[in-house]
Design a protein around this motif. Structure first.
Motif, PDB file in Angstrom:
ATOM      1  N   ILE A 171       0.842  -1.188   0.000  1.00 41.96           N
ATOM      2  CA  ILE A 171       0.000   0.000   0.000  1.00 41.96           C
ATOM      3  C   ILE A 171       0.881   1.243   0.000  1.00 41.96           C
ATOM      4  N   MET A 172       0.581   2.190  -0.867  1.00 37.53           N
ATOM      5  CA  MET A 172       1.319   3.441  -0.917  1.00 37.53           C
ATOM      6  C   MET A 172       0.695   4.416   0.066  1.00 37.53           C
ATOM      7  N   LEU A 173       1.273   4.550   1.258  1.00 36.88           N
ATOM      8  CA  LEU A 173       0.673   5.336   2.322  1.00 36.88           C
ATOM      9  C   LEU A 173       0.668   6.826   2.037  1.00 36.88           C
ATOM     10  N   SER A 174       1.603   7.307   1.237  1.00 36.95           N
ATOM     11  CA  SER A 174       1.757   8.748   1.065  1.00 36.95           C
ATOM     12  C   SER A 174       0.839   9.331  -0.006  1.00 36.95           C
ATOM     13  N   LEU A 175      -0.156   8.578  -0.468  1.00 42.11           N
ATOM     14  CA  LEU A 175      -1.086   9.101  -1.455  1.00 42.11           C
ATOM     15  C   LEU A 175      -1.997  10.163  -0.845  1.00 42.11           C
TER      16      LEU A 175
ATOM     17  N   VAL B 292      14.791   4.050  -2.537  1.00 43.77           N
ATOM     18  CA  VAL B 292      14.538   4.643  -1.227  1.00 43.77           C
ATOM     19  C   VAL B 292      13.133   5.232  -1.169  1.00 43.77           C
ATOM     20  N   ARG B 293      12.757   5.997  -2.173  1.00 43.50           N
ATOM     21  CA  ARG B 293      11.445   6.665  -2.134  1.00 43.50           C
ATOM     22  C   ARG B 293      10.297   5.676  -2.280  1.00 43.50           C
ATOM     23  N   ARG B 294      10.511   4.602  -3.010  1.00 41.50           N
ATOM     24  CA  ARG B 294       9.464   3.578  -3.111  1.00 41.50           C
ATOM     25  C   ARG B 294       9.191   2.963  -1.740  1.00 41.50           C
ATOM     26  N   VAL B 295      10.236   2.702  -0.979  1.00 46.50           N
ATOM     27  CA  VAL B 295      10.066   2.140   0.361  1.00 46.50           C
ATOM     28  C   VAL B 295       9.436   3.170   1.298  1.00 46.50           C
ATOM     29  N   LEU B 296       9.840   4.422   1.192  1.00 47.46           N
ATOM     30  CA  LEU B 296       9.268   5.467   2.049  1.00 47.46           C
ATOM     31  C   LEU B 296       7.756   5.543   1.882  1.00 47.46           C
ATOM     32  N   ARG B 297       7.275   5.365   0.659  1.00 39.66           N
ATOM     33  CA  ARG B 297       5.845   5.450   0.400  1.00 39.66           C
ATOM     34  C   ARG B 297       5.060   4.304   1.035  1.00 39.66           C
ATOM     35  N   GLU B 298       5.758   3.273   1.465  1.00 44.13           N
ATOM     36  CA  GLU B 298       5.105   2.109   2.070  1.00 44.13           C
ATOM     37  C   GLU B 298       5.046   2.202   3.592  1.00 44.13           C
ATOM     38  N   HIS B 299       5.590   3.274   4.180  1.00 47.58           N
ATOM     39  CA  HIS B 299       5.670   3.385   5.633  1.00 47.58           C
ATOM     40  C   HIS B 299       5.158   4.745   6.110  1.00 47.58           C
ATOM     41  N   PRO B 300       4.692   4.807   7.347  1.00 47.55           N
ATOM     42  CA  PRO B 300       4.189   6.076   7.900  1.00 47.55           C
ATOM     43  C   PRO B 300       5.334   6.997   8.318  1.00 47.55           C
ATOM     44  N   VAL B 301       6.046   7.523   7.333  1.00 52.02           N
ATOM     45  CA  VAL B 301       7.218   8.358   7.572  1.00 52.02           C
ATOM     46  C   VAL B 301       7.138   9.603   6.680  1.00 52.02           C
ATOM     47  N   TYR B 302       8.012  10.565   6.946  1.00 49.62           N
ATOM     48  CA  TYR B 302       8.016  11.817   6.197  1.00 49.62           C
ATOM     49  C   TYR B 302       9.438  12.136   5.746  1.00 49.62           C
ATOM     50  N   GLU B 303       9.618  12.314   4.433  1.00 53.37           N
ATOM     51  CA  GLU B 303      10.920  12.704   3.904  1.00 53.37           C
ATOM     52  C   GLU B 303      11.115  14.201   4.106  1.00 53.37           C
TER      53      GLU B 303
ATOM     54  N   ASP C 129       9.658   2.640  15.653  1.00 55.67           N
ATOM     55  CA  ASP C 129       9.494   1.375  14.945  1.00 55.67           C
ATOM     56  C   ASP C 129       9.141   1.578  13.474  1.00 55.67           C
ATOM     57  N   SER C 130       8.519   2.699  13.139  1.00 56.84           N
ATOM     58  CA  SER C 130       8.239   2.990  11.729  1.00 56.84           C
ATOM     59  C   SER C 130       9.530   3.155  10.954  1.00 56.84           C
ATOM     60  N   LEU C 131      10.511   3.806  11.565  1.00 54.83           N
ATOM     61  CA  LEU C 131      11.798   4.013  10.902  1.00 54.83           C
ATOM     62  C   LEU C 131      12.649   2.752  10.905  1.00 54.83           C
ATOM     63  N   ILE C 132      12.546   1.939  11.931  1.00 55.05           N
ATOM     64  CA  ILE C 132      13.291   0.671  11.962  1.00 55.05           C
ATOM     65  C   ILE C 132      12.820  -0.233  10.822  1.00 55.05           C
ATOM     66  N   ALA C 133      11.500  -0.344  10.673  1.00 58.79           N
ATOM     67  CA  ALA C 133      10.957  -1.166   9.583  1.00 58.79           C
ATOM     68  C   ALA C 133      11.339  -0.586   8.231  1.00 58.79           C
ATOM     69  N   CYS C 134      11.287   0.733   8.112  1.00 60.63           N
ATOM     70  CA  CYS C 134      11.625   1.404   6.860  1.00 60.63           C
ATOM     71  C   CYS C 134      13.097   1.202   6.514  1.00 60.63           C
ATOM     72  N   ALA C 135      13.976   1.386   7.489  1.00 60.51           N
ATOM     73  CA  ALA C 135      15.414   1.227   7.256  1.00 60.51           C
ATOM     74  C   ALA C 135      15.751  -0.198   6.844  1.00 60.51           C
ATOM     75  N   GLY C 136      15.150  -1.171   7.520  1.00 60.89           N
ATOM     76  CA  GLY C 136      15.411  -2.565   7.164  1.00 60.89           C
ATOM     77  C   GLY C 136      14.954  -2.892   5.758  1.00 60.89           C
ATOM     78  N   LYS C 137      13.790  -2.370   5.384  1.00 61.41           N
ATOM     79  CA  LYS C 137      13.270  -2.640   4.035  1.00 61.41           C
ATOM     80  C   LYS C 137      14.146  -1.973   2.976  1.00 61.41           C
ATOM     81  N   ILE C 138      14.643  -0.772   3.248  1.00 58.50           N
ATOM     82  CA  ILE C 138      15.529  -0.108   2.285  1.00 58.50           C
ATOM     83  C   ILE C 138      16.788  -0.941   2.074  1.00 58.50           C
ATOM     84  N   GLN C 139      17.389  -1.431   3.164  1.00 59.94           N
ATOM     85  CA  GLN C 139      18.592  -2.254   3.033  1.00 59.94           C
ATOM     86  C   GLN C 139      18.311  -3.501   2.197  1.00 59.94           C
ATOM     87  N   LEU C 140      17.190  -4.136   2.431  1.00 59.08           N
ATOM     88  CA  LEU C 140      16.852  -5.345   1.679  1.00 59.08           C
ATOM     89  C   LEU C 140      16.625  -5.035   0.200  1.00 59.08           C
TER      90      LEU C 140
END
Length: 290
Positions: A2-6, A53-64, A80-91
């Motif tokens: 889901i693209m949360l930032s829509l 990076v931006r594709r992953v950001l759109r999947e999490h409740p975060v703000y660039e 925890d939003s950033l931990i999940a986001c950071a891990g997904k970016i690395q993957l």
């Protein structure tokens, strides 16, 4: 996903100036040297890196907040939003197909890994990187690998691939302002501490401050291991502990501590944080050095 930032771009941005919030900073290890050596390749690499990076950001409740070159600053209300986001970016960076026919990985093998690389170990002369890649592809497609990449190149690619991104996460107070174009900006202590923590991170590594760890679900498990203690600011006597975050799917990555003495310090392997997506790839192995 889901693209949360829509919805509104600032929907997930911390806005309450009286409350602490979480910040993630990230950049590419040795990007200046990579630009100097491979300027044409890096133009395409940066485009792909920004896209991932931006594709992953759109999947999490975060703000660039902003980006400069290959450096991103991201905030969230919860750690925890950033931990999940950071891990997904690395993957996702690890899973990507990078331009340059392997020159980025060859650069890191030569300039970062050195003697700690699995390639050319035990006093052996390191074969040409292209030959190693071809050898690994041959074994993986011939069925002789039995699903496990065991060659030198396979051992490398199971943990490393393309650009290496170093990341730092902190939780604390900061200054929140609104720019003339309506975007929220963040500065102050939280930014200063995040930059200090990022300085001890290796490419491919996520480092958390003790404040970030204590305000996350990772506090309840053993996904983090203590790295070092740092002064929070050039003239500060405030000491903050920095922790290595083990990422599911990349848990076999190992690093040395980035200290002035360059003394290698082993980072204990910990179990992966349960909220981080698990990679479907094979067991991983690699060594890295800053």
């Amino acid at each position: 996903a889901i693209m949360l930032s829509l919805t509104s771009p600032t929907r997930f941005a911390p806005k309450d100036r009286t409350k602490p919030f979480a910040m993630l900073t990230l950049d590419i290890q040795k990007s200046t040297a990579l630009w100097d050596r491979y300027p044409d390749v890096m133009r395409d690499v940066i485009k792909q890196y920004n896209s991932v990076v931006r594709r992953v950001l759109r999947e999490h409740p975060v703000y660039e907040v902003n980006t400069q070159g290959d450096s991103f600053t991201i905030v969230a209300k919860e750690v925890d939003s950033l931990i999940a986001c950071a891990g997904k970016i690395q993957l996702e960076l690890h899973r990507s197909h990078w331009p340059g026919n392997g020159v980025i990985d060859e650069f890191y093998l030569e300039e970062v890994d050195g003697d700690l690389s699995p390639l050319g170990s035990e006093g052996q002369e390191r074969p040409a990187f292209g030959k190693l890649v071809a050898e690994d592809q041959l074994s993986s497609h011939s069925g002789t690998s039995n699903g496990t990449r065991t060659s030198f190149a396979g051992a490398y690619f199971n943990s490393w691939n393309g650009v290496r991104c170093r990341m730092a996460i902190h939780f604390g107070t900061g200054i929140i302002t609104k720019s003339s174009n309506g975007r929220l900006e963040y500065s102050g202590d939280i930014m200063d501490v995040c930059r200090e923590i990022e300085n001890v991170a290796n490419g491919g590594q996520v480092v958390l401050s003790s404040q970030a760890l204590n305000n996350s679900a990772a506090k309840a498990d053993d996904s983090c291991s203590l790295l070092t203690s740092i002064a929070a600011g050039e003239h500060s006597t405030h000491v903050i502990d920095a922790y290595n975050l083990c990422i599911a799917g990349l848990e076999k990555r190992s690093f040395t501590l980035r200290v002035k003495s360059k003394t290698p310090v082993a980072i204990p392997v910990a179990h992966s944080h349960s909220s981080t997506p698990v990679s479907p790839q094979n067991p991983l192995y690699a060594n890295g050095r800053s």
